[in-house]
Design a protein around this motif. Structure first.
Motif, PDB file in Angstrom:
ATOM      1  N   PHE A 235       1.650   1.098 -11.268  1.00 35.45           N
ATOM      2  CA  PHE A 235       0.397   0.667 -10.644  1.00 35.45           C
ATOM      3  C   PHE A 235       0.418   1.104  -9.188  1.00 35.45           C
ATOM      4  O   PHE A 235       1.450   0.983  -8.512  1.00 35.45           O
ATOM      5  N   LEU A 236      -0.715   1.621  -8.713  1.00 42.60           N
ATOM      6  CA  LEU A 236      -0.789   2.147  -7.351  1.00 42.60           C
ATOM      7  C   LEU A 236      -1.521   1.167  -6.454  1.00 42.60           C
ATOM      8  O   LEU A 236      -2.705   0.877  -6.646  1.00 42.60           O
ATOM      9  N   ASP A 237      -0.782   0.647  -5.467  1.00 40.85           N
ATOM     10  CA  ASP A 237      -1.280  -0.411  -4.588  1.00 40.85           C
ATOM     11  C   ASP A 237      -1.194   0.050  -3.143  1.00 40.85           C
ATOM     12  O   ASP A 237      -0.107   0.089  -2.570  1.00 40.85           O
TER      13      ASP A 237
ATOM     14  N   GLU B 166      -0.291   1.701  -0.231  1.00 45.94           N
ATOM     15  CA  GLU B 166       0.610   2.786   0.178  1.00 45.94           C
ATOM     16  C   GLU B 166       1.795   2.984  -0.751  1.00 45.94           C
ATOM     17  O   GLU B 166       2.690   3.762  -0.443  1.00 45.94           O
ATOM     18  N   ARG B 167       1.828   2.295  -1.870  1.00 43.04           N
ATOM     19  CA  ARG B 167       3.007   2.411  -2.735  1.00 43.04           C
ATOM     20  C   ARG B 167       2.622   2.534  -4.199  1.00 43.04           C
ATOM     21  O   ARG B 167       1.517   2.168  -4.613  1.00 43.04           O
ATOM     22  N   LEU B 168       3.565   3.055  -4.984  1.00 42.15           N
ATOM     23  CA  LEU B 168       3.507   3.030  -6.435  1.00 42.15           C
ATOM     24  C   LEU B 168       4.573   2.050  -6.901  1.00 42.15           C
ATOM     25  O   LEU B 168       5.733   2.151  -6.486  1.00 42.15           O
ATOM     26  N   TRP B 169       4.178   1.080  -7.742  1.00 49.25           N
ATOM     27  CA  TRP B 169       5.119   0.069  -8.218  1.00 49.25           C
ATOM     28  C   TRP B 169       5.206   0.122  -9.738  1.00 49.25           C
ATOM     29  O   TRP B 169       4.201   0.253 -10.433  1.00 49.25           O
ATOM     30  N   PHE B 170       6.443   0.055 -10.260  1.00 52.27           N
ATOM     31  CA  PHE B 170       6.674   0.122 -11.703  1.00 52.27           C
ATOM     32  C   PHE B 170       6.776  -1.277 -12.294  1.00 52.27           C
ATOM     33  O   PHE B 170       7.669  -2.042 -11.929  1.00 52.27           O
ATOM     34  N   LYS B 171       5.884  -1.576 -13.220  1.00 50.43           N
ATOM     35  CA  LYS B 171       5.992  -2.817 -13.976  1.00 50.43           C
ATOM     36  C   LYS B 171       7.101  -2.712 -15.007  1.00 50.43           C
ATOM     37  O   LYS B 171       7.818  -3.670 -15.287  1.00 50.43           O
ATOM     38  N   SER B 172       7.216  -1.538 -15.591  1.00 47.79           N
ATOM     39  CA  SER B 172       8.296  -1.267 -16.544  1.00 47.79           C
ATOM     40  C   SER B 172       8.801   0.150 -16.303  1.00 47.79           C
ATOM     41  O   SER B 172       8.005   1.036 -15.958  1.00 47.79           O
ATOM     42  N   LYS B 173      10.100   0.361 -16.462  1.00 47.38           N
ATOM     43  CA  LYS B 173      10.644   1.705 -16.212  1.00 47.38           C
ATOM     44  C   LYS B 173      11.876   1.932 -17.067  1.00 47.38           C
ATOM     45  O   LYS B 173      12.640   1.020 -17.392  1.00 47.38           O
ATOM     46  N   ILE B 174      12.058   3.197 -17.442  1.00 46.45           N
ATOM     47  CA  ILE B 174      13.242   3.652 -18.170  1.00 46.45           C
ATOM     48  C   ILE B 174      13.762   4.894 -17.473  1.00 46.45           C
ATOM     49  O   ILE B 174      12.989   5.815 -17.183  1.00 46.45           O
ATOM     50  N   GLY B 175      15.049   4.936 -17.172  1.00 44.01           N
ATOM     51  CA  GLY B 175      15.635   6.111 -16.534  1.00 44.01           C
ATOM     52  C   GLY B 175      15.276   6.272 -15.072  1.00 44.01           C
ATOM     53  O   GLY B 175      15.479   7.342 -14.496  1.00 44.01           O
ATOM     54  N   LEU B 176      14.735   5.252 -14.451  1.00 50.46           N
ATOM     55  CA  LEU B 176      14.373   5.278 -13.032  1.00 50.46           C
ATOM     56  C   LEU B 176      15.165   4.209 -12.297  1.00 50.46           C
ATOM     57  O   LEU B 176      15.333   3.099 -12.803  1.00 50.46           O
ATOM     58  N   THR B 177      15.621   4.532 -11.105  1.00 46.21           N
ATOM     59  CA  THR B 177      16.503   3.613 -10.383  1.00 46.21           C
ATOM     60  C   THR B 177      15.777   2.751  -9.362  1.00 46.21           C
ATOM     61  O   THR B 177      16.350   1.795  -8.849  1.00 46.21           O
ATOM     62  N   THR B 178      14.554   3.067  -9.041  1.00 42.91           N
ATOM     63  CA  THR B 178      13.826   2.317  -8.030  1.00 42.91           C
ATOM     64  C   THR B 178      12.573   1.677  -8.630  1.00 42.91           C
ATOM     65  O   THR B 178      11.995   2.203  -9.580  1.00 42.91           O
ATOM     66  N   SER B 179      12.165   0.543  -8.064  1.00 44.05           N
ATOM     67  CA  SER B 179      10.990  -0.169  -8.564  1.00 44.05           C
ATOM     68  C   SER B 179       9.701   0.297  -7.907  1.00 44.05           C
ATOM     69  O   SER B 179       8.607   0.031  -8.419  1.00 44.05           O
ATOM     70  N   GLU B 180       9.797   0.982  -6.773  1.00 45.36           N
ATOM     71  CA  GLU B 180       8.594   1.485  -6.113  1.00 45.36           C
ATOM     72  C   GLU B 180       8.927   2.702  -5.276  1.00 45.36           C
ATOM     73  O   GLU B 180      10.069   2.892  -4.853  1.00 45.36           O
TER      74      GLU B 180
ATOM     75  N   ASP C 159     -14.146  -1.214 -16.612  1.00 48.43           N
ATOM     76  CA  ASP C 159     -15.258  -0.761 -15.767  1.00 48.43           C
ATOM     77  C   ASP C 159     -14.974   0.580 -15.102  1.00 48.43           C
ATOM     78  O   ASP C 159     -15.693   0.987 -14.196  1.00 48.43           O
ATOM     79  N   GLY C 160     -13.919   1.275 -15.557  1.00 48.83           N
ATOM     80  CA  GLY C 160     -13.729   2.664 -15.161  1.00 48.83           C
ATOM     81  C   GLY C 160     -12.854   2.935 -13.954  1.00 48.83           C
ATOM     82  O   GLY C 160     -12.863   4.047 -13.419  1.00 48.83           O
ATOM     83  N   HIS C 161     -12.069   1.965 -13.501  1.00 52.85           N
ATOM     84  CA  HIS C 161     -11.176   2.184 -12.357  1.00 52.85           C
ATOM     85  C   HIS C 161      -9.770   2.538 -12.845  1.00 52.85           C
ATOM     86  O   HIS C 161      -9.220   1.864 -13.716  1.00 52.85           O
ATOM     87  N   ASN C 162      -9.194   3.594 -12.262  1.00 55.00           N
ATOM     88  CA  ASN C 162      -7.829   4.003 -12.607  1.00 55.00           C
ATOM     89  C   ASN C 162      -6.851   3.276 -11.690  1.00 55.00           C
ATOM     90  O   ASN C 162      -6.702   3.623 -10.525  1.00 55.00           O
ATOM     91  N   ILE C 163      -6.187   2.273 -12.220  1.00 54.60           N
ATOM     92  CA  ILE C 163      -5.328   1.412 -11.401  1.00 54.60           C
ATOM     93  C   ILE C 163      -3.863   1.816 -11.448  1.00 54.60           C
ATOM     94  O   ILE C 163      -3.053   1.299 -10.683  1.00 54.60           O
ATOM     95  N   GLY C 164      -3.518   2.733 -12.329  1.00 51.36           N
ATOM     96  CA  GLY C 164      -2.134   3.170 -12.445  1.00 51.36           C
ATOM     97  C   GLY C 164      -2.005   4.211 -13.535  1.00 51.36           C
ATOM     98  O   GLY C 164      -3.002   4.803 -13.963  1.00 51.36           O
ATOM     99  N   THR C 165      -0.777   4.424 -13.987  1.00 47.92           N
ATOM    100  CA  THR C 165      -0.555   5.410 -15.049  1.00 47.92           C
ATOM    101  C   THR C 165       0.523   4.937 -16.015  1.00 47.92           C
ATOM    102  O   THR C 165       1.377   4.114 -15.677  1.00 47.92           O
TER     103      THR C 165
END
Length: 345
Positions: free
Chosen positions: A69-71, A73-87, A140-146
């Motif tokens: 999710f992109l908030d 100035e940062r990208l924050w991971f709600k869930s992650k695999i193979g990644l060492t950082t949360s944002e 409603d069409g907003h891209n809040i993350g990926t």
């Protein structure tokens, strides 16, 4: 294959740069409100999102997956695999580009893409060489993350891979929507008082950070006059539903309506000044007149200000405004018990 990045909020014009900047700011503010309403940022790990990430890993056979999710100035991971950082910083993330378009973004080889060949995640560990990101798009069409997947080798992704990612991205949004429903009033579908307070506090937080204004609309519905004097014997509950349900449908997804108690309701209009809020409610009043010719309201408007530190301050000021409006009405129309209040104030 590579997909062209297109999105109206990032369009440029030499003729009206100031207007474009304003539109871009408003679009980002609306996107931010759409994200805030889910109250998902900085929450604990949850199995429902982890299961989706694992499904992507198995379907695409990739080492790294993220529900991001992109908030601001940062990208924050709600869930992650193979990644060492949360944002990570938003401006260095692949996903910041992915949310600018309404279709999957695929990078076959990062070293061959001018946007990413110098990216820290490409030239330093984890040395990503390929990426696929599907925007998480709200109703409603907003891209809040990926929902995204990365590999350390260049690679193509099949049509089946892309379709599977799209389905799983929709599942992420479904999970977010399910979280929202827990705070709904069963009778009217409006948020409960506590659920509404959460949304108001988010608007205050966003104002503190980015000075984006919102307006609180507080109103009472005079069911006694409507039921006893206008409509013979309809159910009061049925009347509330008949008013609140169409009102809720007219709101933007980033806005919300809450039941404060009894027949008192509040609307949070995000990214909206008091003047715009008054115009919007006047339009709704005109629509309601076609359905119920004698809908009775008392209403007040309260725009956010720097003095409002918590949601109770904002609601208290709106209540004060409402009592002033009611008293003014009584003084001016004390001999007219059948007066119809104008929803525009």
């Amino acid at each position: 294959m590579g997909l062209t990045v297109t999105h109206s909020m990032f369009a440029k014009s030499d003729k009206k740069p100031e207007s474009d900047n304003r539109l871009q700011f408003e679009a980002e503010a609306a996107r931010q409100f759409a994200l805030e309403r889910y109250d998902i940022l900085d929450t604990a790990q949850e199995n429902s999102f982890d299961h989706i990430a694992n499904a992507v890993k198995l379907a695409l056979d990739v080492p790294s997956v993220g529900v991001s999710f992109l908030d601001g100035e940062r990208l924050w991971f709600k869930s992650k695999i193979g990644l060492t950082t949360s944002e990570v910083p938003r401006d260095s993330s692949f996903c910041d580009y992915a949310i600018r378009q309404n279709s999957p973004m695929i990078i076959v080889d990062t070293l061959q893409d001018a946007r990413f060949r110098e990216n820290p995640a490409v030239i330093c560990p984890p040395f990503f060489r390929s990426y696929i990101g599907v925007p998480l798009t709200t109703p409603d069409g907003h891209n809040i993350g990926t929902l995204c997947a990365m590999d350390i080798v260049p690679r193509q992704y099949s049509r089946e891979n892309v379709e599977r990612m799209g389905q799983l991205a929709e599942l992420v949004i479904h999970e977010l929507e399910l979280r929202q429903q827990a705070n709904k009033d069963r009778l009217t579908g409006a948020l409960t008082r506590s659920g509404f307070f959460v949304e108001v506090q988010k608007a205050i937080s966003l104002y503190d950070r980015q000075k984006i204004k919102s307006t609180l609309v507080l109103f009472d519905i005079d069911l006694y006059k409507m039921v006893d004097h206008r409509f013979e014997s309809p159910s009061g509950n049925a009347m509330l539903r008949a008013i609140i349900e169409p009102l809720s449908k007219r709101l933007r997804q980033s806005d919300c309506i809450g039941r404060m108690g009894g027949t008192q309701f509040a609307i949070l209009l995000t990214c909206t000044t008091k003047a715009k809020a008054m115009r919007a409610t006047e339009e709704f009043q005109q629509k309601m007149e076609h359905l119920h010719s004698s809908v009775l309201f008392a209403i007040s408007f309260c725009e956010i200000s720097s003095e409002m530190g918590i949601c109770h301050d904002w609601l208290e000021q709106a209540n004060i405004n409402l009592q002033i409006a009611k008293q003014a009405d009584r003084n001016e129309f004390s001999d007219d018990s059948d007066r119809q209040y104008n929803l525009a104030g």
